[in-house]
Design a protein around this motif. Structure first.
Motif, PDB file in Angstrom:
ATOM      1  N   CYS A 141      74.251 -89.771 -28.208  1.00  0.00           N
ATOM      2  CA  CYS A 141      73.711 -88.417 -28.055  1.00  0.00           C
ATOM      3  C   CYS A 141      74.767 -87.331 -28.238  1.00  0.00           C
ATOM      4  CB  CYS A 141      73.051 -88.284 -26.682  1.00  0.00           C
ATOM      5  SG  CYS A 141      71.603 -89.346 -26.484  1.00  0.00           S
ATOM      6  N   PRO A 183      63.047 -88.967 -29.530  1.00  0.00           N
ATOM      7  CA  PRO A 183      64.403 -88.717 -30.024  1.00  0.00           C
ATOM      8  C   PRO A 183      65.185 -90.012 -30.210  1.00  0.00           C
ATOM      9  CG  PRO A 183      63.897 -87.303 -28.153  1.00  0.00           C
ATOM     10  CD  PRO A 183      62.812 -88.332 -28.222  1.00  0.00           C
ATOM     11  N   LYS A 223      68.359 -85.929 -25.077  1.00  0.00           N
ATOM     12  CA  LYS A 223      67.705 -84.696 -24.626  1.00  0.00           C
ATOM     13  C   LYS A 223      67.747 -83.655 -25.742  1.00  0.00           C
ATOM     14  CE  LYS A 223      69.198 -85.495 -19.845  1.00  0.00           C
ATOM     15  NZ  LYS A 223      70.015 -84.966 -18.727  1.00  0.00           N
ATOM     16  N   THR A 224      66.839 -82.721 -25.691  1.00  0.00           N
ATOM     17  CA  THR A 224      66.780 -81.679 -26.730  1.00  0.00           C
ATOM     18  C   THR A 224      68.058 -80.834 -26.754  1.00  0.00           C
ATOM     19  OG1 THR A 224      65.625 -80.211 -25.184  1.00  0.00           O
ATOM     20  CG2 THR A 224      64.273 -81.533 -26.696  1.00  0.00           C
ATOM     21  N   THR A 225      68.779 -80.823 -25.644  1.00  0.00           N
ATOM     22  CA  THR A 225      70.012 -80.035 -25.569  1.00  0.00           C
ATOM     23  C   THR A 225      71.234 -80.795 -26.081  1.00  0.00           C
ATOM     24  OG1 THR A 225      70.254 -80.763 -23.264  1.00  0.00           O
ATOM     25  CG2 THR A 225      69.199 -78.623 -23.642  1.00  0.00           C
ATOM     26  N   TYR A 282      70.548 -84.970 -30.647  1.00  0.00           N
ATOM     27  CA  TYR A 282      69.085 -85.019 -30.606  1.00  0.00           C
ATOM     28  C   TYR A 282      68.542 -85.114 -32.032  1.00  0.00           C
ATOM     29  CZ  TYR A 282      64.226 -83.577 -29.975  1.00  0.00           C
ATOM     30  OH  TYR A 282      62.855 -83.520 -30.005  1.00  0.00           O
ATOM     31  N   GLU A 336      64.756 -86.389 -33.624  1.00  0.00           N
ATOM     32  CA  GLU A 336      63.440 -87.005 -33.458  1.00  0.00           C
ATOM     33  C   GLU A 336      63.187 -88.016 -34.568  1.00  0.00           C
ATOM     34  OE1 GLU A 336      59.294 -85.300 -32.025  1.00  0.00           O
ATOM     35  OE2 GLU A 336      59.628 -84.816 -34.147  1.00  0.00           O
TER      36      GLU A 336
END
Length: 300
Positions: A113, A223, A228-230, A234, A236
């Motif tokens: 990530c 994802p 996490k989107t942050t 990230y 998808e």
């Protein structure tokens, strides 16, 4: 290991007992020979090689399977135990099998990530580029290697599965001619960054193996690595369930093998535990172009 499990074939079940009545591509009756070739030379890196496995004493042209190993684009080898097992086993059934090396662009970086999403997409692109060079090399040698150019099949494990899916449905290929077509895909724990390029003209018969509890590559839509989107990493992805649903929606052939509660180990376990399903897909959906829609559900 899977103990006693229920097997549900939702559409188009073929009795594997019937397969033994066939020989070529369904019975492991051939001995195997292997040679290593350099398929692309690099200036500042090691040259890219492939191991070509061919059935002995089979003089006719035959389908070509190209196997792309896993390893997070940072590890893995074309001649590791899994790659050698797959290549040897399927050559025994009459296929040519090329197990390829490709540049490990994420070595020392990883695919977690904290790795930027654009670097991950670049890794997909670079693997697709190397795969293109491998196909180009093999096509130039098609007479020597007795390759049926209308039956080129891509098989990938984990990162290799992401590479073949990206190659087929997302990569902007400037290396191969437009007349080069892929006849089938076998993805083991793979996923795509987009489904928008899969349509009635571009869809390829696709077999998808995936565990529902895969924590690295999502089974459905999620994802990458469930970041996490942050997170910088990230990204998808559309996993096996999402790809199968899309192919079903556009009325195209697919073969989804779902393992309830299965983890990421299903990036290689099909080779050892579901070989009959791969053979079934290759023979009926790819070679015979039956255009089936098959779903198999197992549970651990």
């Amino acid at each position: 290991m899977i103990s006693k499990f229920k097997l549900f074939v939702i559409i188009s079940v073929i009795s594997f007992g019937q397969l033994s009545a066939q020989k070529l591509y369904l019975t492991d009756s051939f001995k195997v020979k292997k040679r290593t070739f350099t398929y692309h030379k690099l200036k500042l890196e090691k040259n890219l090689k492939l191991d070509l496995y061919r059935p002995k004493k089979l003089k006719t042209i035959r389908p070509l399977i190209i196997y792309v190993h896993g390893g997070g684009f940072s590890g893995g080898k074309r001649n590791d135990d899994v790659s050698k097992t797959f290549s040897t086993e399927f050559t025994k059934f009459g296929y040519n099998v090329a197990s390829i090396s490709y540049r490990l662009t994420m070595k020392g970086i990883g695919f977690g990530c904290s790795t930027k999403a654009d670097l991950k997409i670049k890794a997909f692109d670079e693997a697709s580029k190397d795969l293109s060079y491998a196909i180009q090399y093999l096509l130039k040698k098609q007479k020597r290697f007795k390759i049926d150019t209308s039956k080129i099949i891509l098989v990938g494990s984990s990162a290799g599965a992401e590479a073949i899916l990206h190659f087929a449905y997302a990569y902007n290929n400037t290396i191969l001619n437009d007349d080069v077509k892929i006849a089938g895909l076998v993805s083991m724990a793979g996923a795509l960054t987009t489904l928008k390029n899969i349509n009635s003209k571009t869809a390829i018969p696709t077999q998808l193996f995936h565990g529902t509890k895969d924590e690295l590559v999502p089974y459905n839509i999620a994802p990458h690595h469930y970041c996490k989107t942050t997170d910088e990493g990230y990204l998808e992805l559309f996993g096996s369930r999402a790809i199968a649903d899309h192919l079903k929606k556009i009325d195209k052939s697919y073969y989804l093998y779902t393992v309830k509660n299965g983890d990421h180990s299903w990036n290689s376990r099909p080779i050892f535990e579901a070989k009959e399903h791969i053979l079934d897909f290759l023979y009926f959906d790819v070679l015979q172009n039956k255009q089936r829609k098959t779903e198999v559900n197992t549970s651990i």
